[in-house]
Design a protein around this motif. Structure first.
Motif, PDB file in Angstrom:
ATOM      1  N   PRO A 272     -38.869  65.510  48.496  1.00 17.91           N
ATOM      2  CA  PRO A 272     -37.404  65.418  48.653  1.00 17.91           C
ATOM      3  C   PRO A 272     -36.767  64.370  47.739  1.00 17.91           C
ATOM      4  CG  PRO A 272     -38.467  65.519  50.794  1.00 17.91           C
ATOM      5  CD  PRO A 272     -39.563  65.320  49.778  1.00 17.91           C
ATOM      6  N   ASP A 273     -37.517  63.325  47.392  1.00 24.01           N
ATOM      7  CA  ASP A 273     -36.966  62.281  46.523  1.00 24.01           C
ATOM      8  C   ASP A 273     -36.769  62.778  45.092  1.00 24.01           C
ATOM      9  OD1 ASP A 273     -36.860  60.410  48.554  1.00 24.01           O
ATOM     10  OD2 ASP A 273     -38.860  59.617  48.131  1.00 24.01           O
ATOM     11  N   ALA A 274     -37.388  63.915  44.763  1.00 25.61           N
ATOM     12  CA  ALA A 274     -37.271  64.456  43.404  1.00 25.61           C
ATOM     13  C   ALA A 274     -36.060  65.364  43.258  1.00 25.61           C
ATOM     14  CB  ALA A 274     -38.534  65.226  43.036  1.00 25.61           C
ATOM     15  N   VAL A 275     -35.296  65.549  44.337  1.00 27.65           N
ATOM     16  CA  VAL A 275     -34.093  66.390  44.298  1.00 27.65           C
ATOM     17  C   VAL A 275     -32.880  65.500  44.543  1.00 27.65           C
ATOM     18  CG1 VAL A 275     -32.913  68.412  45.241  1.00 27.65           C
ATOM     19  CG2 VAL A 275     -35.420  68.319  45.235  1.00 27.65           C
ATOM     20  N   LYS A 276     -31.886  65.593  43.672  1.00 28.97           N
ATOM     21  CA  LYS A 276     -30.698  64.766  43.810  1.00 28.97           C
ATOM     22  C   LYS A 276     -29.536  65.620  44.331  1.00 28.97           C
ATOM     23  CE  LYS A 276     -32.575  60.960  42.457  1.00 28.97           C
ATOM     24  NZ  LYS A 276     -33.955  61.429  42.563  1.00 28.97           N
ATOM     25  N   PHE A 277     -29.002  65.222  45.496  1.00 30.31           N
ATOM     26  CA  PHE A 277     -27.895  65.932  46.117  1.00 30.31           C
ATOM     27  C   PHE A 277     -26.607  65.192  45.800  1.00 30.31           C
ATOM     28  CE2 PHE A 277     -31.713  66.577  48.683  1.00 30.31           C
ATOM     29  CZ  PHE A 277     -31.815  67.956  48.604  1.00 30.31           C
ATOM     30  N   LEU A 278     -25.733  65.854  45.044  1.00 28.10           N
ATOM     31  CA  LEU A 278     -24.469  65.252  44.635  1.00 28.10           C
ATOM     32  C   LEU A 278     -23.320  65.914  45.390  1.00 28.10           C
ATOM     33  CD1 LEU A 278     -26.305  64.015  42.480  1.00 28.10           C
ATOM     34  CD2 LEU A 278     -24.527  64.472  40.789  1.00 28.10           C
ATOM     35  N   PHE A 279     -22.452  65.094  45.972  1.00 32.95           N
ATOM     36  CA  PHE A 279     -21.384  65.577  46.843  1.00 32.95           C
ATOM     37  C   PHE A 279     -20.069  65.689  46.070  1.00 32.95           C
ATOM     38  CE2 PHE A 279     -24.623  63.681  49.486  1.00 32.95           C
ATOM     39  CZ  PHE A 279     -24.756  64.621  50.508  1.00 32.95           C
ATOM     40  N   LEU A 280     -19.499  66.875  46.114  1.00 35.94           N
ATOM     41  CA  LEU A 280     -18.229  67.122  45.414  1.00 35.94           C
ATOM     42  C   LEU A 280     -17.127  66.250  45.993  1.00 35.94           C
ATOM     43  CD1 LEU A 280     -18.440  70.977  45.041  1.00 35.94           C
ATOM     44  CD2 LEU A 280     -17.879  69.427  43.168  1.00 35.94           C
ATOM     45  N   VAL A 281     -16.364  65.634  45.114  1.00 37.06           N
ATOM     46  CA  VAL A 281     -15.310  64.730  45.561  1.00 37.06           C
ATOM     47  C   VAL A 281     -14.188  64.695  44.531  1.00 37.06           C
ATOM     48  CG1 VAL A 281     -16.376  62.696  44.482  1.00 37.06           C
ATOM     49  CG2 VAL A 281     -14.880  62.397  46.465  1.00 37.06           C
ATOM     50  N   THR A 282     -12.969  64.478  45.026  1.00 39.75           N
ATOM     51  CA  THR A 282     -11.808  64.355  44.141  1.00 39.75           C
ATOM     52  C   THR A 282     -11.185  62.971  44.346  1.00 39.75           C
ATOM     53  OG1 THR A 282     -10.393  65.355  45.840  1.00 39.75           O
ATOM     54  CG2 THR A 282     -11.306  66.822  44.163  1.00 39.75           C
ATOM     55  N   PRO A 283     -11.737  61.929  43.727  1.00 39.36           N
ATOM     56  CA  PRO A 283     -11.205  60.586  43.935  1.00 39.36           C
ATOM     57  C   PRO A 283      -9.791  60.447  43.376  1.00 39.36           C
ATOM     58  CG  PRO A 283     -12.767  60.595  42.120  1.00 39.36           C
ATOM     59  CD  PRO A 283     -12.837  61.955  42.755  1.00 39.36           C
ATOM     60  N   VAL A 284      -9.034  59.546  43.975  1.00 44.77           N
ATOM     61  CA  VAL A 284      -7.686  59.244  43.505  1.00 44.77           C
ATOM     62  C   VAL A 284      -7.682  57.793  43.041  1.00 44.77           C
ATOM     63  CG1 VAL A 284      -5.226  59.175  44.076  1.00 44.77           C
ATOM     64  CG2 VAL A 284      -6.724  60.866  45.187  1.00 44.77           C
ATOM     65  N   ILE A 285      -7.608  57.610  41.731  1.00 44.30           N
ATOM     66  CA  ILE A 285      -7.753  56.280  41.133  1.00 44.30           C
ATOM     67  C   ILE A 285      -6.452  55.870  40.462  1.00 44.30           C
ATOM     68  CG2 ILE A 285      -9.105  54.878  39.523  1.00 44.30           C
ATOM     69  CD1 ILE A 285     -11.257  57.145  39.676  1.00 44.30           C
ATOM     70  N   ALA A 286      -6.066  54.633  40.668  1.00 43.33           N
ATOM     71  CA  ALA A 286      -4.882  54.076  40.003  1.00 43.33           C
ATOM     72  C   ALA A 286      -5.113  52.583  39.785  1.00 43.33           C
ATOM     73  CB  ALA A 286      -3.626  54.320  40.827  1.00 43.33           C
ATOM     74  N   GLU A 287      -4.136  51.915  39.177  1.00 41.53           N
ATOM     75  CA  GLU A 287      -4.336  50.501  38.860  1.00 41.53           C
ATOM     76  C   GLU A 287      -4.421  49.644  40.105  1.00 41.53           C
ATOM     77  OE1 GLU A 287      -2.388  47.080  35.919  1.00 41.53           O
ATOM     78  OE2 GLU A 287      -1.841  49.192  35.716  1.00 41.53           O
ATOM     79  N   THR A 288      -3.633  50.004  41.132  1.00 38.77           N
ATOM     80  CA  THR A 288      -3.654  49.265  42.392  1.00 38.77           C
ATOM     81  C   THR A 288      -3.834  50.235  43.553  1.00 38.77           C
ATOM     82  OG1 THR A 288      -1.267  49.426  42.790  1.00 38.77           O
ATOM     83  CG2 THR A 288      -2.032  47.590  41.410  1.00 38.77           C
ATOM     84  N   ASP A 289      -4.185  49.678  44.710  1.00 37.31           N
ATOM     85  CA  ASP A 289      -4.327  50.518  45.900  1.00 37.31           C
ATOM     86  C   ASP A 289      -3.006  51.181  46.256  1.00 37.31           C
ATOM     87  OD1 ASP A 289      -6.916  49.664  45.978  1.00 37.31           O
ATOM     88  OD2 ASP A 289      -6.702  48.402  47.757  1.00 37.31           O
ATOM     89  N   ALA A 290      -1.917  50.440  46.145  1.00 34.36           N
ATOM     90  CA  ALA A 290      -0.601  50.984  46.494  1.00 34.36           C
ATOM     91  C   ALA A 290      -0.240  52.155  45.584  1.00 34.36           C
ATOM     92  CB  ALA A 290       0.468  49.888  46.401  1.00 34.36           C
ATOM     93  N   GLU A 291      -0.508  52.006  44.298  1.00 28.56           N
ATOM     94  CA  GLU A 291      -0.210  53.092  43.370  1.00 28.56           C
ATOM     95  C   GLU A 291      -1.068  54.323  43.661  1.00 28.56           C
ATOM     96  OE1 GLU A 291      -0.510  51.807  39.329  1.00 28.56           O
ATOM     97  OE2 GLU A 291       0.863  50.129  39.613  1.00 28.56           O
ATOM     98  N   ALA A 292      -2.322  54.103  44.046  1.00 28.72           N
ATOM     99  CA  ALA A 292      -3.203  55.221  44.369  1.00 28.72           C
ATOM    100  C   ALA A 292      -2.715  55.957  45.613  1.00 28.72           C
ATOM    101  CB  ALA A 292      -4.631  54.723  44.575  1.00 28.72           C
ATOM    102  N   GLN A 293      -2.252  55.219  46.604  1.00 21.66           N
ATOM    103  CA  GLN A 293      -1.733  55.861  47.817  1.00 21.66           C
ATOM    104  C   GLN A 293      -0.478  56.668  47.506  1.00 21.66           C
ATOM    105  OE1 GLN A 293      -3.157  56.145  50.685  1.00 21.66           O
ATOM    106  NE2 GLN A 293      -4.851  54.712  50.389  1.00 21.66           N
TER     107      GLN A 293
END
Length: 444
Positions: A272-293
């Motif tokens: 099992p350690d030879a298989v890598k499970f990657l989880f689909l995600v759509t991150p929301v990134i901005a300069e500050t937390d407030a801008e990201a929200q």
């Protein structure tokens, strides 16, 4: 170490291109240049700078017309058409990079096993061991009809077909045994014919005599990826995958999925350690937390636009395998009253869209349901990086597959904002220790 991948969800196709169509700003020259290699090369160099394991290239081979019984929406909006064959793009993306892997999609009904085995052996050489193979079964009748079938196979049978397909491909890839290539210049002997043998495979869906007429590439058998969430899809992945993309909407779902898949992999006698499970995600990134929200709020509001609603209804129709036309259903119909028995597409994706929605109307689901979520990865690079570490600690591994619109702004936010924040925390690699995709996947 957190492993990272980028899902090129539009394939070698038209990338975000129209502000009016709901794609937003920063689309650059995508409308005229999507068929050229530049943006994909930029993506590869950017994600290599970010330490990503690979870029996975989606592919479809049809002009979809299940929505409202016409291809008008598909072609007007550029949904999955036009789209080019991803295979010639692979060496172009690796020519300008040294480490990152490229995983194009190969459908079992589009590529006969011999063609696939020969093609990926060739790409393995051209990329110096940095190609992988995303095995899919295709979704709609329209794809099947483009390749000589009257209609597509039923869902579970498609996966039985895929198991046989992978088996043939791997047998062909192994038809040149170790030591077969002598390259003996002095005695003028290139190969030992006793170590190159036919496979004589005859199955239910495929047959191939073999042997392959080219030598094994640096990886021998390029790593396999898939995205099955159904029982049949999970079984295929457990048998063969080296990396798998997972669609989970919460940390608890991620944890349950990884535990289940690791158990299934072990049942087949694999590590099992030879298989890598990657989880689909759509991150929301901005300069500050407030801008990201604020950015997240704006994205949620955009889902209420006519353009976004049209896309979601179209996508639901496609994801059902083209068997359910959501454009023909009264939007005030409750989900519990929709007949899903006809679907024959991405069954687990359909389930994700309508999860816990029985008492909602189609109109409400279109506006609020997300097939892929941000998993709480919203904020400044530092905030998102910290949360990524917390999630992986709770889940146990292995990483994330980013699914973002392919714009150069998104590339920069990830490669030059998020990746350095992750690196400062020791969460991702600071340089590659391996030279092949397989080696990078196995890195701890």
């Amino acid at each position: 170490m957190i492993h990272l991948g980028w899902f090129l969800g539009a394939g070698f196709g038209i990338q975000p291109w129209s502000e009016k169509g709901g794609d937003g700003l920063w689309t650059g020259s995508n409308v005229t240049d999507w068929m050229k290699p530049d943006i994909y090369v930029d993506l590869a160099t950017s994600m290599e700078r970010a330490g990503f394991d690979y870029i996975l290239i989606e592919d479809t081979a049809m002009v979809e017309d299940s929505y409202q019984g016409t291809a008008e929406t598909s072609l007007r909006r550029g949904f999955m058409a036009p789209k080019n064959d991803p295979m010639p793009l692979v060496p172009l993306m690796t020519q300008r990079t040294k480490h990152i892997g490229i995983i194009p999609t190969a459908s079992v009904i589009q590529y006969p096993p011999y063609l696939a085995a020969r093609l990926f052996a060739t790409l393995d050489h051209l990329t110096e061991g940095r190609v992988g193979m995303n095995v899919v079964t295709s979704v709609t009748d329209r794809v099947a009809q483009n390749y000589g079938y009257a209609e597509h196979f039923e869902h579970d049978e498609r996966y039985l077909m895929a198991q046989e397909w992978v088996d043939v491909v791997q047998q062909l890839q192994g038809s040149w045994k170790p030591g077969a290539v002598l390259a003996d210049v002095w005695n003028a002997v290139y190969a030992d014919h006793t170590k190159v043998q036919p496979i004589d495979f005859v199955g239910k869906y495929f047959s191939s005599r073999g042997p392959l007429n080219t030598i094994p590439g640096p990886q021998g058998r390029p790593p396999i990826a898939s995205a099955g969430g159904s029982e049949a899809g999970r079984d295929l992945a457990a048998r063969y995958d080296d990396t798998m993309m997972s669609l989970s909407k919460s940390v608890e779902e991620m944890k349950e999925y990884r535990l289940d898949m690791r158990r299934r992999v072990a049942v087949y006698g694999r590590d099992p350690d030879a298989v890598k499970f990657l989880f689909l995600v759509t991150p929301v990134i901005a300069e500050t937390d407030a801008e990201a929200q604020e950015k997240k709020k704006a994205m949620a509001a955009a889902r209420l636009s006519d353009a976004s609603i049209e896309y979601n209804l179209w996508n639901m129709s496609y994801t059902s395998g083209g068997r359910i036309d959501f454009g023909a259903i009264d939007p005030d119909t409750l989900i519990r009253d929709i007949d899903f028995s006809r679907q024959n597409g991405e069954n687990s994706s359909v389930a994700a869209i309508f999860q816990n929605s029985a008492d909602l109307s189609l109109r409400e689901v279109v506006a609020t349901s997300y097939q892929i979520t941000d998993l709480g990865l919203v904020g400044s690079p530092d905030t998102v990086a910290a949360r990524m570490g917390e999630i992986m600690d709770e889940v146990g591994g292995d990483g994330f597959l980013f699914y973002l619109p392919t714009t150069r702004r998104n590339m920069a936010e990830v490669a030059d904002g998020l990746a350095p924040a992750l690196r400062r925390r020791g969460l991702i690699r600071d340089g590659y220790s391996g030279t092949t995709l397989r080696e990078n996947l196995l890195e701890h």
